[in-house]
Write a protein that holds these residues in place. Structure first.
Motif, PDB file in Angstrom:
ATOM      1  N   HIS A  14       0.807  -1.224   0.000  1.00 46.83           N
ATOM      2  CA  HIS A  14       0.000   0.000   0.000  1.00 46.83           C
ATOM      3  C   HIS A  14       0.843   1.279   0.000  1.00 46.83           C
ATOM      4  CE1 HIS A  14      -3.188  -2.797   0.799  1.00 46.83           C
ATOM      5  NE2 HIS A  14      -2.570  -3.209   1.893  1.00 46.83           N
ATOM      6  N   PRO A  15       1.614   1.499  -1.066  1.00 45.34           N
ATOM      7  CA  PRO A  15       2.475   2.686  -1.107  1.00 45.34           C
ATOM      8  C   PRO A  15       1.711   4.003  -1.033  1.00 45.34           C
ATOM      9  CG  PRO A  15       2.485   1.553  -3.221  1.00 45.34           C
ATOM     10  CD  PRO A  15       1.758   0.674  -2.258  1.00 45.34           C
ATOM     11  N   ARG A  16       0.514   4.063  -1.655  1.00 44.82           N
ATOM     12  CA  ARG A  16      -0.235   5.320  -1.619  1.00 44.82           C
ATOM     13  C   ARG A  16      -0.658   5.659  -0.195  1.00 44.82           C
ATOM     14  NH1 ARG A  16      -4.816   6.503  -5.968  1.00 44.82           N
ATOM     15  NH2 ARG A  16      -2.922   6.554  -7.219  1.00 44.82           N
ATOM     16  N   THR A  44       0.058   9.101   4.465  1.00 46.16           N
ATOM     17  CA  THR A  44       0.299   9.256   5.900  1.00 46.16           C
ATOM     18  C   THR A  44       1.492  10.177   6.134  1.00 46.16           C
ATOM     19  OG1 THR A  44      -0.622   7.077   6.367  1.00 46.16           O
ATOM     20  CG2 THR A  44       0.821   8.032   8.044  1.00 46.16           C
ATOM     21  N   ILE A  45       2.556   9.962   5.370  1.00 52.62           N
ATOM     22  CA  ILE A  45       3.731  10.840   5.488  1.00 52.62           C
ATOM     23  C   ILE A  45       3.351  12.274   5.138  1.00 52.62           C
ATOM     24  CG2 ILE A  45       6.025  11.361   4.564  1.00 52.62           C
ATOM     25  CD1 ILE A  45       6.399   8.331   4.140  1.00 52.62           C
ATOM     26  N   GLY A  84      -6.846  11.895   8.062  1.00 54.02           N
ATOM     27  CA  GLY A  84      -6.715  11.296   9.390  1.00 54.02           C
ATOM     28  C   GLY A  84      -8.050  11.091  10.088  1.00 54.02           C
ATOM     29  N   ILE A  85      -9.082  10.769   9.298  1.00 50.14           N
ATOM     30  CA  ILE A  85     -10.422  10.541   9.851  1.00 50.14           C
ATOM     31  C   ILE A  85     -10.939   9.201   9.321  1.00 50.14           C
ATOM     32  CG2 ILE A  85     -10.971  13.000  10.117  1.00 50.14           C
ATOM     33  CD1 ILE A  85     -12.558  12.855   7.508  1.00 50.14           C
ATOM     34  N   PRO A  86     -11.958   8.621   9.957  1.00 45.00           N
ATOM     35  CA  PRO A  86     -12.510   7.356   9.459  1.00 45.00           C
ATOM     36  C   PRO A  86     -13.163   7.514   8.082  1.00 45.00           C
ATOM     37  CG  PRO A  86     -13.223   7.771  11.712  1.00 45.00           C
ATOM     38  CD  PRO A  86     -12.561   9.032  11.236  1.00 45.00           C
ATOM     39  N   ARG A  87     -13.187   6.419   7.330  1.00 49.02           N
ATOM     40  CA  ARG A  87     -13.795   6.397   6.000  1.00 49.02           C
ATOM     41  C   ARG A  87     -15.273   6.793   6.076  1.00 49.02           C
ATOM     42  NH1 ARG A  87     -16.345   2.345   2.885  1.00 49.02           N
ATOM     43  NH2 ARG A  87     -15.940   2.561   0.667  1.00 49.02           N
TER      44      ARG A  87
END
Length: 196
Positions: free
Chosen positions: A73-75, A80-81, A163-166
């Motif tokens: 999962h590179p994307r 995240t970075i 940074g939130i839930p789907r």
């Protein structure tokens, strides 16, 4: 000692195998995702120059950490970075959905446009109502619309970027789309939905 000189010369010209594998991993996992990173960064930063800086910082961090990346999962890893880099820079700006140099009326003046005058006026009205509706949305809703509907991210990618839930992404997007549609209906640009 003369016999060791060719070995030293060869060592100086031979790249470090670890560096080659890092560069190969970077090319394989990171480089294909740069356009997505830029689109998300532009949404976060709001200005092209700030977005470019944010992506550059993200790429540097990714390169430094590529040896620890497992390839899955590179994307998601890069988003995240990007999100963490953005937070570390402490920049919280409202995304620019219509940049100052973009005038909706100016975009209608295209050479060779074969649309009728009525179509041009309706398109301009539609664009203006959508722009106003987007501007009236709360920032959290506007950002989700930008990431999903404009930048083309999936719900999961947008959730990761923010940074939130789907489910929160889906809920905000549903509310934002409903508000935009309400404005379009009120302006007579889309029909009312008829319920059976």
């Amino acid at each position: 000692m003369r016999g060791s000189e060719p070995v030293n010369d060869h060592a100086a010209t031979t790249p470090d195998p670890g560096r080659r594998s890092s560069a190969a991993a970077f090319a394989r996992y990171v480089e294909p995702e740069v356009p997505v990173l830029y689109r998300v960064a532009l949404t976060m930063a709001g200005q092209p120059a700030d977005a470019e800086d944010l992506v550059q910082d993200t790429l540097v961090r990714a390169y430094r950490a590529i040896d620890r990346f497992d390839g899955a999962h590179p994307r998601a890893w890069l988003l995240t970075i990007l999100r963490n880099t953005h937070r570390n820079r402490a920049r919280t700006r409202i995304p620019a959905l219509l940049h100052d140099d973009e005038d909706p009326a100016g975009r209608l003046d295209r050479g060779g446009d074969t649309r009728s005058a009525e179509d041009i006026v309706v398109d301009a009205q539609f664009e203006a109502v959508v722009a106003d509706a987007l501007a009236a949305l709360p920032t959290m809703h506007r950002t989700v619309v930008q990431l999903v509907d404009v930048d083309g991210l999936t719900y999961a990618e947008a959730a990761l970027a923010l940074g939130i839930p789907r489910g929160t992404v889906m809920s905000r997007l549903h509310r934002a789309r409903a508000r935009i549609r309400t404005r379009l209906v009120a302006a007579g640009l889309v029909p009312h939905r008829s319920r059976p």
